[in-house]
Design a protein around this motif. Structure first.
Motif, PDB file in Angstrom:
ATOM      1  N   UNK A   1       0.844  -1.210   0.000  1.00  0.00           N
ATOM      2  CA  UNK A   1       0.000   0.000   0.000  1.00  0.00           C
ATOM      3  C   UNK A   1       0.875   1.254   0.000  1.00  0.00           C
ATOM      4  N   UNK A   2       1.951   1.232   0.785  1.00  0.00           N
ATOM      5  CA  UNK A   2       2.859   2.388   0.805  1.00  0.00           C
ATOM      6  C   UNK A   2       3.506   2.594  -0.563  1.00  0.00           C
ATOM      7  N   UNK A   3       3.896   1.483  -1.186  1.00  0.00           N
ATOM      8  CA  UNK A   3       4.486   1.585  -2.516  1.00  0.00           C
ATOM      9  C   UNK A   3       3.477   2.129  -3.516  1.00  0.00           C
ATOM     10  N   UNK A   4       2.220   1.694  -3.374  1.00  0.00           N
ATOM     11  CA  UNK A   4       1.180   2.189  -4.285  1.00  0.00           C
ATOM     12  C   UNK A   4       0.933   3.689  -4.078  1.00  0.00           C
ATOM     13  N   UNK A   5       1.005   4.131  -2.815  1.00  0.00           N
ATOM     14  CA  UNK A   5       0.815   5.570  -2.545  1.00  0.00           C
ATOM     15  C   UNK A   5       1.911   6.393  -3.219  1.00  0.00           C
ATOM     16  N   UNK A   6       3.143   5.915  -3.082  1.00  0.00           N
ATOM     17  CA  UNK A   6       4.244   6.618  -3.735  1.00  0.00           C
ATOM     18  C   UNK A   6       4.087   6.593  -5.253  1.00  0.00           C
ATOM     19  N   UNK A   7       3.653   5.452  -5.730  1.00  0.00           N
ATOM     20  CA  UNK A   7       3.426   5.366  -7.184  1.00  0.00           C
ATOM     21  C   UNK A   7       2.349   6.340  -7.639  1.00  0.00           C
ATOM     22  N   UNK A   8       1.315   6.521  -6.799  1.00  0.00           N
ATOM     23  CA  UNK A   8       0.236   7.444  -7.166  1.00  0.00           C
ATOM     24  C   UNK A   8       0.744   8.893  -7.208  1.00  0.00           C
ATOM     25  N   UNK A   9       1.603   9.229  -6.250  1.00  0.00           N
ATOM     26  CA  UNK A   9       2.179  10.584  -6.264  1.00  0.00           C
ATOM     27  C   UNK A   9       3.001  10.810  -7.522  1.00  0.00           C
ATOM     28  N   UNK A  10       3.834   9.821  -7.865  1.00  0.00           N
ATOM     29  CA  UNK A  10       4.615   9.928  -9.105  1.00  0.00           C
ATOM     30  C   UNK A  10       3.711  10.012 -10.328  1.00  0.00           C
ATOM     31  N   UNK A  11       2.622   9.259 -10.269  1.00  0.00           N
ATOM     32  CA  UNK A  11       1.690   9.267 -11.388  1.00  0.00           C
ATOM     33  C   UNK A  11       1.040  10.646 -11.550  1.00  0.00           C
ATOM     34  N   UNK A  12       0.636  11.250 -10.411  1.00  0.00           N
ATOM     35  CA  UNK A  12       0.017  12.581 -10.491  1.00  0.00           C
ATOM     36  C   UNK A  12       1.008  13.606 -11.055  1.00  0.00           C
ATOM     37  N   UNK A  13       2.243  13.532 -10.591  1.00  0.00           N
ATOM     38  CA  UNK A  13       3.258  14.462 -11.094  1.00  0.00           C
ATOM     39  C   UNK A  13       3.483  14.265 -12.586  1.00  0.00           C
ATOM     40  N   UNK A  14       3.536  13.010 -12.978  1.00  0.00           N
ATOM     41  CA  UNK A  14       3.736  12.718 -14.395  1.00  0.00           C
ATOM     42  C   UNK A  14       2.547  13.171 -15.231  1.00  0.00           C
ATOM     43  N   UNK A  15       1.353  13.034 -14.694  1.00  0.00           N
ATOM     44  CA  UNK A  15       0.158  13.465 -15.436  1.00  0.00           C
ATOM     45  C   UNK A  15       0.162  14.985 -15.644  1.00  0.00           C
ATOM     46  N   UNK A  16       0.598  15.707 -14.629  1.00  0.00           N
ATOM     47  CA  UNK A  16       0.654  17.169 -14.771  1.00  0.00           C
ATOM     48  C   UNK A  16       1.620  17.567 -15.885  1.00  0.00           C
ATOM     49  N   UNK A  17       2.794  16.943 -15.896  1.00  0.00           N
ATOM     50  CA  UNK A  17       3.766  17.242 -16.943  1.00  0.00           C
ATOM     51  C   UNK A  17       3.246  16.838 -18.314  1.00  0.00           C
ATOM     52  N   UNK A  18       2.584  15.684 -18.332  1.00  0.00           N
ATOM     53  CA  UNK A  18       2.057  15.215 -19.616  1.00  0.00           C
ATOM     54  C   UNK A  18       0.961  16.136 -20.140  1.00  0.00           C
ATOM     55  N   UNK A  19       0.128  16.680 -19.260  1.00  0.00           N
ATOM     56  CA  UNK A  19      -0.933  17.589 -19.702  1.00  0.00           C
ATOM     57  C   UNK A  19      -0.330  18.844 -20.345  1.00  0.00           C
ATOM     58  N   UNK A  20       0.750  19.340 -19.746  1.00  0.00           N
ATOM     59  CA  UNK A  20       1.401  20.516 -20.338  1.00  0.00           C
ATOM     60  C   UNK A  20       1.986  20.194 -21.708  1.00  0.00           C
ATOM     61  N   UNK A  21       2.627  19.012 -21.779  1.00  0.00           N
ATOM     62  CA  UNK A  21       3.187  18.597 -23.063  1.00  0.00           C
ATOM     63  C   UNK A  21       2.105  18.371 -24.095  1.00  0.00           C
ATOM     64  N   UNK A  22       0.982  17.799 -23.667  1.00  0.00           N
ATOM     65  CA  UNK A  22      -0.123  17.538 -24.597  1.00  0.00           C
ATOM     66  C   UNK A  22      -0.697  18.847 -25.128  1.00  0.00           C
ATOM     67  N   UNK A  23      -0.846  19.836 -24.242  1.00  0.00           N
ATOM     68  CA  UNK A  23      -1.384  21.128 -24.682  1.00  0.00           C
ATOM     69  C   UNK A  23      -0.452  21.776 -25.714  1.00  0.00           C
ATOM     70  N   UNK A  24       0.842  21.746 -25.434  1.00  0.00           N
ATOM     71  CA  UNK A  24       1.802  22.323 -26.377  1.00  0.00           C
ATOM     72  C   UNK A  24       1.806  21.555 -27.697  1.00  0.00           C
ATOM     73  N   UNK A  25       1.754  20.229 -27.587  1.00  0.00           N
ATOM     74  CA  UNK A  25       1.770  19.410 -28.804  1.00  0.00           C
ATOM     75  C   UNK A  25       0.492  19.570 -29.591  1.00  0.00           C
ATOM     76  N   UNK A  26      -0.625  19.795 -28.885  1.00  0.00           N
ATOM     77  CA  UNK A  26      -1.912  19.976 -29.573  1.00  0.00           C
ATOM     78  C   UNK A  26      -1.877  21.229 -30.433  1.00  0.00           C
ATOM     79  N   UNK A  27      -1.281  22.277 -29.898  1.00  0.00           N
ATOM     80  CA  UNK A  27      -1.178  23.512 -30.665  1.00  0.00           C
ATOM     81  C   UNK A  27      -0.312  23.301 -31.912  1.00  0.00           C
ATOM     82  N   UNK A  28       0.779  22.569 -31.733  1.00  0.00           N
ATOM     83  CA  UNK A  28       1.630  22.284 -32.883  1.00  0.00           C
ATOM     84  C   UNK A  28       0.886  21.450 -33.924  1.00  0.00           C
ATOM     85  N   UNK A  29       0.126  20.471 -33.450  1.00  0.00           N
ATOM     86  CA  UNK A  29      -0.619  19.624 -34.373  1.00  0.00           C
ATOM     87  C   UNK A  29      -1.708  20.402 -35.102  1.00  0.00           C
TER      88      UNK A  29
END
Length: 644
Positions: A408-436
């Motif tokens: 459970x502790x490992x899953x919690x840490x994984x969830x935090x990493x996942x949230x951080x990664x999702x935030x970065x990915x959303x920014x990248x997706x927005x920038x890439x969407x404009x380029x597309x």
């Protein structure tokens, strides 16, 4: 057996039994009666009182048993002297309920009023409907009365009897039937209890124990006479059958139960089969002796199987199976009581008394208690093993919970990493969407230009497709022309006829170009046969293959090579050597020579045909098969395939 009693007036012998008003019960010792053997069975009451026969009477304690020879007739003389005035009537009770024939004479000088009964007669033949034989003695005050018994029995036995007055006899009846009722009640409870356990649990040991208890109950009912008194009083033959067969059934059910209780097949895999064989052989010998031989030695056949079963219990106990010690204790008591019963059956009366007669009942009750305790110990052992297993399971569950917490502790840490990664990915997706979006506008402009170009290409593609079709048609015509002009090699030829299926398909179209007609019955309807491209007549079931009645019938090599060989020989007018044909087709020269001769003969027959044309195709030779017999196969109607 037969028993006779005579009243007073005979000379008083030395072995006189004294009764008085103060006595209530007397056990008749062997020294108090005399015995006369009558092998002929023809003596009467008057005969045994003659001086010559009277001298032959022997005192009971001078012979090993009262009736040493089963089936013979024995006379027993009993003298009783009554002292003083008797306040109650005296009764004689014979304790052996298995005596086959008994005659009791109330008068010494006359056979008038004789009582005739025994185990071979219905219970209604007894004046007193009691499990043992009971006779009232007409004693005269201050006089000695002589009584005679005429006895016949199919087994050795002794004259075991008691004298009782009315009141002690009534008390005895009440006590005896109360104890027997309690005993059989315990047996019934054990049968019902173990049967319910078997029905609910399904463990065969309980069913085997039920069968064992029932067989013991049958032995007791036959031994104490209650079965004949209450269950089958009108069937003395059945009583004799139960008496003879119930000990055999007891041996079978005891071995059947004991081996299962001791887990003998699993714990003693080498010894248990021998025990099973010995038990079956002993039962067979006992049945043979009981039903036909009547040797009187049948009891000894019980010793070996019982001894082997006790030895099995001893080995299993030595092997660590604790409940086996209770089995040894409980059945040792039963074995002792069985020994007493065997001694009684053999007519050995040394240990015969009330305790030994009912010892089997007591031993079996003790056995029930001991085995119940053994079952409790076994259940306790199972419970302890279950508790230990549960303790191990709890430890495993505790470790599992600790592992789950870490997970459970490992899953919690994984969830935090996942949230951080999702935030970065959303920014990248927005920038890439404009380029597309910008790229899509550029692509849309290019697509409009491509659509205009595609229109021009479509016109060109249609023209090219038409040219390809024309080229393929011209190529095929050129290949066929080369075939006809002898300019094609085997590689090019195999492109036209690539495999056997293509050759057979072409041969079928050529063979039945004018339509199908059965060669046997002329019928024109057909369905597909089992072999590829074969046809079966729907009327007579005649099957004709694609190669039947053709040049390729019974051909032993590739159909494609056969087609090419026919082509080469035909186009070269037969001037094609077998050596060259062997090289081209990669076949043995002998095979090529045989097939070329077959083709040349077909070509000669074709040239002589009326419809022969000078420049006809080489394929006409394929249909020639003179001198050959077509293959055929007649199929039963139920094997016919679907009609096309």
């Amino acid at each position: 057996m037969f028993i006779g009693l005579g009243s007073a007036a005979a000379p008083q012998p030395l072995d006189t039994l004294q009764v008085a008003a103060g006595l209530d019960e007397i056990f008749i010792e062997p020294a108090l009666y005399s015995i006369l053997a009558d092998p002929s069975g023809q003596l009467t009451l008057a005969d045994v009182q003659q001086p010559a026969q009277a001298k032959r009477f022997v005192r009971g304690d001078k012979v090993p048993t009262t009736m040493e020879h089963p089936g013979a007739t024995y006379w027993l003389r009993l003298v009783i002297r009554a002292k003083g005035q008797l306040s109650q009537h005296w009764y004689l009770e014979l304790l052996d309920s298995h005596i086959n024939d008994i005659t009791f004479y109330p008068l010494t000088k006359s056979e008038r009023g004789a009582v005739h009964t025994g185990a071979d007669y219905r219970l209604a033949s007894r004046k007193f409907p009691y499990k043992n034989f009971l006779f009232r003695l007409p004693l005269a005050e201050n006089q000695a009365s002589t009584y005679y018994f005429r006895l016949e029995s199919n087994s050795k036995t002794s004259f075991v009897s008691r004298l009782r007055t009315e009141q002690p006899l009534a008390v005895h009846f009440q006590t005896e039937y109360s104890l027997l009722g309690a005993f059989y009640g315990v047996l019934l409870i054990m049968v019902v209890y173990n049967l319910c356990l078997y029905l609910f649990i399904g463990e065969q040991t309980y069913l085997r124990y039920v069968l064992y208890v029932l067989s013991c109950s049958l032995v007791f009912l036959s031994e104490d006479g209650l079965g004949f008194q209450y269950l089958w009083p009108d069937f003395p033959a059945m009583n004799q059958l139960v008496i003879a067969l119930s000990p055999i059934l007891l041996l079978f059910t005891f071995s059947y139960y004991a081996r299962q209780f001791l887990d003998a097949p699993q714990r003693l895999p080498n010894y248990d089969p021998w025990v099973r064989r010995v038990v079956l052989i002993s039962i067979s010998l006992l049945l043979l002796d009981t039903l036909w031989l009547h040797s009187g030695w049948g009891f000894w056949f019980y010793l070996i199987p019982y001894g082997m079963l006790y030895y099995v219990a001893f080995l299993v106990w030595r092997g660590g199976f604790r409940p086996a010690r209770f089995f040894l204790l409980a059945h040792a008591l039963v074995a002792i009581s069985v020994c007493f019963m065997i001694l009684r059956k053999l007519g050995i009366n040394t240990f015969t008394n009330t305790a030994t007669v009912y010892s089997m009942n007591v031993a079996f009750v003790i056995e029930v208690v001991v085995l119940s305790y053994a079952l409790g110990e076994k259940i306790k052992a199972i419970k302890d093993a279950t508790i230990r297993a549960q303790g191990k399971l709890v430890k495993q569950l505790r470790k599992k919970h600790q592992t789950q917490d870490l997970l459970v502790e490992q899953l919690r840490q994984n969830q935090e990493l996942k949230d951080q990664l999702n935030t970065e990915l959303e920014a990248l997706v927005a920038r890439r969407t404009e380029e597309l979006r910008q790229q899509s506008e550029t692509i849309a402009a290019q697509n409009r230009e491509l659509l205009h170009a595609n229109g021009l290409l479509a016109l060109q593609s249609a023209a090219i497709e038409k040219l390809n079709i024309d080229l393929r048609h011209d190529l095929q015509q050129a290949q066929e022309a080369r075939v006809l002009s002898k300019e094609v090699d085997f590689g090019e030829f195999s492109q036209i006829y690539p495999d056997k299926d293509a050759c057979l398909r072409y041969l079928v179209e050529l063979k039945w170009a004018a339509g199908y007609q059965c060669r046997r019955c002329g019928h024109e309807k057909y369905c597909d046969g089992r072999e590829p491209h074969s046809r079966r007549c729907t009327r007579c079931r005649y099957v004709e293959s694609a190669t039947a009645y053709t040049l390729l019938q019974k051909c032993k090599f590739s159909t494609v090579k056969a087609f090419y060989a026919v082509f080469l020989l035909y186009t070269h007018n037969g001037n094609y050597s077998s050596q060259e044909l062997s090289r081209v087709l990669d076949l043995r020269q002998g095979t090529c020579w045989s097939f070329s001769q077959k083709v040349l003969e077909a070509m000669r027959r074709r040239e002589q045909a009326a419809d022969y044309e000078e420049n006809e195709s080489w394929t006409h030779v394929l249909l020639d098969a003179s001198g050959e017999h077509a293959e055929e196969h007649i199929t039963e109607p139920d094997e016919a395939e679907n009609i096309s």
